[in-house]
Design an enzyme around this catalytic site. Structure first.
Site, PDB file in Angstrom:
ATOM      1  N   GLY A   1       2.352   2.291  15.726  1.00 27.94           N
ATOM      2  CA  GLY A   1       3.523   3.311  16.326  1.00 27.94           C
ATOM      3  C   GLY A   1       3.877   4.244  15.179  1.00 27.94           C
ATOM      4  O   GLY A   1       4.034   5.609  15.269  1.00 27.94           O
TER       5      GLY A   1
ATOM      6  N   GLY B   1       1.550  -5.275  13.697  1.00 28.70           N
ATOM      7  CA  GLY B   1       0.465  -4.629  13.705  1.00 28.70           C
ATOM      8  C   GLY B   1       0.970  -3.387  14.747  1.00 28.70           C
ATOM      9  O   GLY B   1       0.355  -2.194  14.683  1.00 28.70           O
ATOM     10  N   ASP B   2       1.515  -3.699  15.892  1.00 31.33           N
ATOM     11  CA  ASP B   2       1.825  -2.630  16.654  1.00 31.33           C
ATOM     12  C   ASP B   2       2.830  -1.522  16.226  1.00 31.33           C
ATOM     13  O   ASP B   2       2.886  -0.437  16.503  1.00 31.33           O
ATOM     14  CB  ASP B   2       2.504  -3.384  18.087  1.00 31.33           C
ATOM     15  CG  ASP B   2       1.693  -4.033  18.957  1.00 31.33           C
ATOM     16  OD1 ASP B   2       0.655  -3.692  18.957  1.00 31.33           O
ATOM     17  OD2 ASP B   2       1.952  -5.144  19.597  1.00 31.33           O
ATOM     18  N   ALA B   3       3.693  -2.380  15.340  1.00 28.83           N
ATOM     19  CA  ALA B   3       4.634  -1.332  14.712  1.00 28.83           C
ATOM     20  C   ALA B   3       3.929  -0.257  13.815  1.00 28.83           C
ATOM     21  O   ALA B   3       4.272   0.911  13.529  1.00 28.83           O
ATOM     22  CB  ALA B   3       5.661  -1.987  13.700  1.00 28.83           C
TER      23      ALA B   3
END
Length: 165
Positions: free
Chosen positions: A119, A114-116
């Site tokens: 980003g 999710g963070d990727a």
């Protein structure tokens, strides 16, 4: 400050418990959020915490995008759903973007996906890319990360800047 300078403010719901444990804090900043990122579990938890009724994830994305917003531009809500389509809603406009399937044997670690995605999406958003390219970059980054243990990066990314409509 983002509102005063007409700069976008992005927020990731991050985890289902955030929507209930930090409900008041979340609702206090939500009017200033230009781009809201969430996965389907976090979105459902947000709906439950705020008593939002919905029939589909697309409908929920629209409803969240229409919550109080004190910005000049409408809020955009992005809901990721693993290998199911990414939902992007701004007011009544909803689009779904396919996610390229990765064979199960290539998936190593889902942590950081999710963070990727966020980003990758933002890497194109800040440069004014269209929505489809932003989502494609998010998908690329998430798919890259889940094929590795942890969040280690190897080599130079090969995202070509195109959408996979």
């Amino acid at each position: 400050q983002c509102k005063e300078e007409n700069k976008p403010y992005g927020l990731n719901l991050s985890a289902p418990f955030i929507t209930s444990v930090f409900k008041d804090q979340l609702l206090s900043v939500l009017p200033f959020v230009q781009v809201l990122f969430t996965n389907e579990d976090e979105a459902k938890a947000f709906a439950e915490a705020n008593k939002i009724q919905f029939g589909s994830m697309s409908e929920l994305a629209v409803q969240i995008s229409k919550l109080k917003c004190e910005l000049k531009k409408a809020r955009t809500v992005i809901i990721t759903q693993g290998s199911d389509p990414v939902i992007v809603a701004t007011n009544d406009q909803v689009k779904e973007y396919a996610v390229e399937k990765i064979p199960k044997e290539k998936i190593v670690d889902l942590n950081g996906a999710g963070d990727a995605f966020v980003g990758g999406f933002l890497s194109q958003y800040v440069n004014g890319a269209d929505e489809a390219v932003c989502v494609s970059a998010g998908n690329y980054a998430a798919q890259y990360v889940i094929q590795r243990a942890g969040t280690k990066l190897e080599g130079k990314p090969a995202f070509d800047g195109k959408s996979n409509k």
